[in-house]
Design a protein around this motif. Structure first.
Motif, mmCIF file in Angstrom:
data_model
loop_
_atom_site.group_PDB
_atom_site.id
_atom_site.type_symbol
_atom_site.label_atom_id
_atom_site.label_comp_id
_atom_site.label_asym_id
_atom_site.label_seq_id
_atom_site.Cartn_x
_atom_site.Cartn_y
_atom_site.Cartn_z
ATOM 1 N N ALA A 40 22.213 94.439 36.180
ATOM 2 C CA ALA A 40 21.343 93.629 35.322
ATOM 3 C C ALA A 40 21.893 92.217 35.153
ATOM 4 C CB ALA A 40 21.181 94.302 33.960
ATOM 5 N N ILE A 41 23.201 92.078 35.174
ATOM 6 C CA ILE A 41 23.811 90.749 35.056
ATOM 7 C C ILE A 41 23.544 89.941 36.321
ATOM 8 C CG2 ILE A 41 25.961 89.491 34.688
ATOM 9 C CD1 ILE A 41 27.046 92.054 33.338
ATOM 10 N N TYR A 42 23.735 90.564 37.468
ATOM 11 C CA TYR A 42 23.473 89.869 38.726
ATOM 12 C C TYR A 42 22.000 89.471 38.828
ATOM 13 C CZ TYR A 42 27.959 92.011 40.008
ATOM 14 O OH TYR A 42 29.266 92.416 40.037
ATOM 15 N N ASP A 43 21.121 90.348 38.405
ATOM 16 C CA ASP A 43 19.689 90.041 38.455
ATOM 17 C C ASP A 43 19.348 88.853 37.569
ATOM 18 O OD1 ASP A 43 19.327 92.168 40.175
ATOM 19 O OD2 ASP A 43 18.568 93.534 38.640
ATOM 20 N N LEU A 44 19.954 88.788 36.388
ATOM 21 C CA LEU A 44 19.691 87.662 35.488
ATOM 22 C C LEU A 44 20.200 86.362 36.087
ATOM 23 C CD1 LEU A 44 18.754 86.453 32.842
ATOM 24 C CD2 LEU A 44 20.933 87.165 31.802
ATOM 25 N N VAL A 45 21.400 86.373 36.652
ATOM 26 C CA VAL A 45 21.945 85.161 37.273
ATOM 27 C C VAL A 45 21.049 84.696 38.421
ATOM 28 C CG1 VAL A 45 23.888 84.226 38.594
ATOM 29 C CG2 VAL A 45 24.308 85.672 36.601
#
Length: 225
Positions: free
Chosen positions: A23-28
């Motif tokens: 989810a962090i990678y997707d947000l970035v």
């Protein structure tokens, strides 16, 4: 033979296994896509390279910086070794289009010096993205009330996690570094307090600060005038 300091650094680096939640990678990736960012990216604290796999369709080149090189790191990442508490980033001034520090700043002794280094290596008009655990989530605040420490900074996370930052800290540091167009977002991915279950995505979207385990800030280095 590794010195005691080098051994301790490697142990702390491996404590997180070199990866973060998808989810962090997707947000970035979403934040950068919204701004049309392309070119050369430096992934500071690159770990196993999961972030690069989420970004490589948009960017032509990736430089990865970390205390150790993980075996899983892709060969197309240009790896450079650095102790982020001790060394300047091994990059020239204004040498990259985007600087990323995903779940890194909480590991460091001096977050302000670190963001100054990120600002130095990004070209004027380029972007900086920082993510870190969200201390303002309901989970973290309840853990603070019950255990006198934030959720991501309990004994099992130490000494890997050292510096807890709030959203206001990220905004203040960005201002101190002269960054502009500051935007703060939350992952909308978070655990229910004191369980292993996650909050339904729709509920998290309704109150992202309360129900997100991680927060991201994106900011731009002002263009040259």
């Amino acid at each position: 033979m590794l010195t005691t300091a080098a051994t301790d650094l490697e142990r702390r680096a491996r404590q997180t296994r070199g990866r973060s939640h998808a989810a962090i990678y997707d947000l970035v990736a979403s934040l950068l896509a919204e701004r049309g960012a392309t070119g050369t990216v430096v992934d500071v604290g690159c770990g196993t390279g999961c972030l690069w796999r989420a970004l490589q369709r948009r960017f032509s080149r990736c430089i990865g910086i970390d205390a150790i090189r993980y075996d899983e790191l892709s060969a197309d990442v240009e790896f450079r070794r650095a102790d982020l508490d001790r060394d300047p980033l091994p990059l020239e001034d204004a040498g990259v289009d985007v600087a990323l520090a995903v779940e890194v700043i909480e590991h460091l002794e001096n977050p302000r010096a670190f963001v100054r280094e990120l600002t130095r290596v990004v070209r004027p008009g380029g972007w900086i993205v920082i993510t870190t655990p969200n201390q303002l989530s309901l989970l973290s605040l309840l853990t603070l009330a019950v255990k006198s420490r934030f959720s991501a900074f309990q004994d099992n996370a130490y000494p890997a996690h050292r510096t807890a930052l709030l959203e206001i800290d990220l905004r203040r540091i960005a201002a101190e570094c002269g960054l502009e167009a500051v935007d703060v977002r939350y992952t909308c991915q978070g655990r229910l307090p004191f369980t292993s279950r996650h909050v339904p995505h729709g509920i998290a979207q309704a109150a992202p600060r309360w129900w997100s385990d991680n927060v991201a800030m994106i900011a731009r280095r002002p263009a040259a005038r």
